[in-house]
Scaffold this motif. Sequence first.
Motif, PDB file in Angstrom:
ATOM      1  N   VAL A  46       0.814  -1.041   0.063  1.00  0.00           N
ATOM      2  CA  VAL A  46       0.250   0.037   0.213  1.00  0.00           C
ATOM      3  C   VAL A  46       0.965   1.058  -0.173  1.00  0.00           C
ATOM      4  O   VAL A  46       0.456   2.650  -0.589  1.00  0.00           O
ATOM      5  N   ALA A  47       1.729   1.267   0.986  1.00  0.00           N
ATOM      6  CA  ALA A  47       2.653   2.289   0.897  1.00  0.00           C
ATOM      7  C   ALA A  47       3.634   2.824  -0.741  1.00  0.00           C
ATOM      8  O   ALA A  47       3.392   3.876  -0.677  1.00  0.00           O
ATOM      9  N   GLU A  48       3.847   1.760  -1.049  1.00  0.00           N
ATOM     10  CA  GLU A  48       4.446   1.664  -2.454  1.00  0.00           C
ATOM     11  C   GLU A  48       3.607   1.999  -3.370  1.00  0.00           C
ATOM     12  O   GLU A  48       3.809   2.487  -4.369  1.00  0.00           O
ATOM     13  N   LEU A  49       2.229   1.364  -2.980  1.00  0.00           N
ATOM     14  CA  LEU A  49       1.426   1.725  -4.688  1.00  0.00           C
ATOM     15  C   LEU A  49       0.519   3.304  -4.318  1.00  0.00           C
ATOM     16  O   LEU A  49       0.439   3.704  -5.866  1.00  0.00           O
ATOM     17  N   GLY A  50       0.383   3.297  -3.041  1.00  0.00           N
ATOM     18  CA  GLY A  50      -0.122   4.526  -3.006  1.00  0.00           C
ATOM     19  C   GLY A  50      -1.774   4.917  -3.069  1.00  0.00           C
ATOM     20  O   GLY A  50      -2.360   3.642  -2.929  1.00  0.00           O
ATOM     21  N   THR A  51      -2.356   6.320  -3.765  1.00  0.00           N
ATOM     22  CA  THR A  51      -3.930   6.109  -3.342  1.00  0.00           C
ATOM     23  C   THR A  51      -4.574   4.653  -4.296  1.00  0.00           C
ATOM     24  O   THR A  51      -3.653   3.796  -5.393  1.00  0.00           O
ATOM     25  N   ASN A  52      -5.315   4.450  -4.199  1.00  0.00           N
ATOM     26  CA  ASN A  52      -6.128   3.698  -4.499  1.00  0.00           C
ATOM     27  C   ASN A  52      -6.017   2.080  -4.134  1.00  0.00           C
ATOM     28  O   ASN A  52      -6.612   1.059  -5.405  1.00  0.00           O
ATOM     29  N   VAL A  53      -5.553   1.933  -3.428  1.00  0.00           N
ATOM     30  CA  VAL A  53      -5.179   0.385  -2.793  1.00  0.00           C
ATOM     31  C   VAL A  53      -5.181   1.038  -1.625  1.00  0.00           C
ATOM     32  O   VAL A  53      -5.284   1.770  -0.652  1.00  0.00           O
ATOM     33  N   ARG A  54      -5.613  -0.188  -0.441  1.00  0.00           N
ATOM     34  CA  ARG A  54      -6.122  -1.011   0.841  1.00  0.00           C
ATOM     35  C   ARG A  54      -5.780  -2.434   0.831  1.00  0.00           C
ATOM     36  O   ARG A  54      -5.593  -3.002   0.234  1.00  0.00           O
ATOM     37  N   TYR A  55      -4.722  -1.996   2.337  1.00  0.00           N
ATOM     38  CA  TYR A  55      -4.972  -3.836   3.189  1.00  0.00           C
ATOM     39  C   TYR A  55      -5.541  -4.100   4.176  1.00  0.00           C
ATOM     40  O   TYR A  55      -6.029  -2.709   5.086  1.00  0.00           O
ATOM     41  N   GLN A  56      -5.897  -4.893   4.442  1.00  0.00           N
ATOM     42  CA  GLN A  56      -7.839  -5.585   5.514  1.00  0.00           C
ATOM     43  C   GLN A  56      -6.776  -6.577   5.656  1.00  0.00           C
ATOM     44  O   GLN A  56      -6.290  -7.621   5.205  1.00  0.00           O
ATOM     45  N   GLU A  57      -6.344  -6.806   7.000  1.00  0.00           N
ATOM     46  CA  GLU A  57      -6.001  -8.029   7.679  1.00  0.00           C
ATOM     47  C   GLU A  57      -7.116  -8.980   7.696  1.00  0.00           C
ATOM     48  O   GLU A  57      -8.257  -9.022   8.542  1.00  0.00           O
TER      49      GLU A  57
END
Length: 256
Positions: A46-57
């Motif tokens: 997420v930090a690398e790709l930036g906008t429009n991506v999210r992580y959920q455990e």
Amino acid sequence: MNIENCTAIITGGASGLGEATARLFHQLGARVAIFDRDRQRGEAIVAELGTNVRYQEVDVTDHAAVQAGVDEVLAAWSHIHICCNYAGIAPAVKTIGREGPGDAALFAKVININLIGTFNVSSIVAYAMSRNEPLDEDGSRGVIIQTASVAAYEGQIGQAAYSASKGGVVSMTLTMARDLARNGIRVNAIAPGLIHTPMFDAFPQEVYDSLSKQPLFPVRLGRAEEVAGLARHLVENNYINGAVLRMDAGIRMQPR
């Protein structure tokens, strides 16, 4: 169906086939939600790709956790159009071991993650997709892509649990496509052969070399990006539905 401006959930999206697909869909203009248990890797992507991506455990075997994850995606982005189920495990489970019957608990764990987890995510996401407005003249509301394996057809020694789980995915694909046809949702599966994922990096060189020589042509391991490319085609081609596509360079697995 056009990937641009769609929302995609990708389970197992923090590594291997899932990561490659997440990266490709993000590059094509989709909003991407990565469902995975590896928080460190997921947040790094997420930090690398930036906008429009999210992580959920999310643990795919936990129905409530999957529902909560889907609800969060809907709260953030309103709709879900694509679901790619890559989350899975592949431990060795023989029918009998050196000291007795096979490990029934491990067998059940594999089925729970690979098969029941796939159903959990697919059914919850499909309900959300069914409420979408049609995206094209065909009335498409969503696409679900499952991950099977050539082991569903030619399981090797020690793959009793894995083969059973992937055979279940194969059998479920057409049935699920029939269930969801009236909702404008297509369901397909990819059955990869020997694909170079991080798991292969732990093998001794002689094992890696032996595996690399088994495909018919080209004589090499597949690449995660090639599987991602097939996932893209399955989203974009509206006339593929209820299909299980082998992606294996013609390999037919031997007993061991």
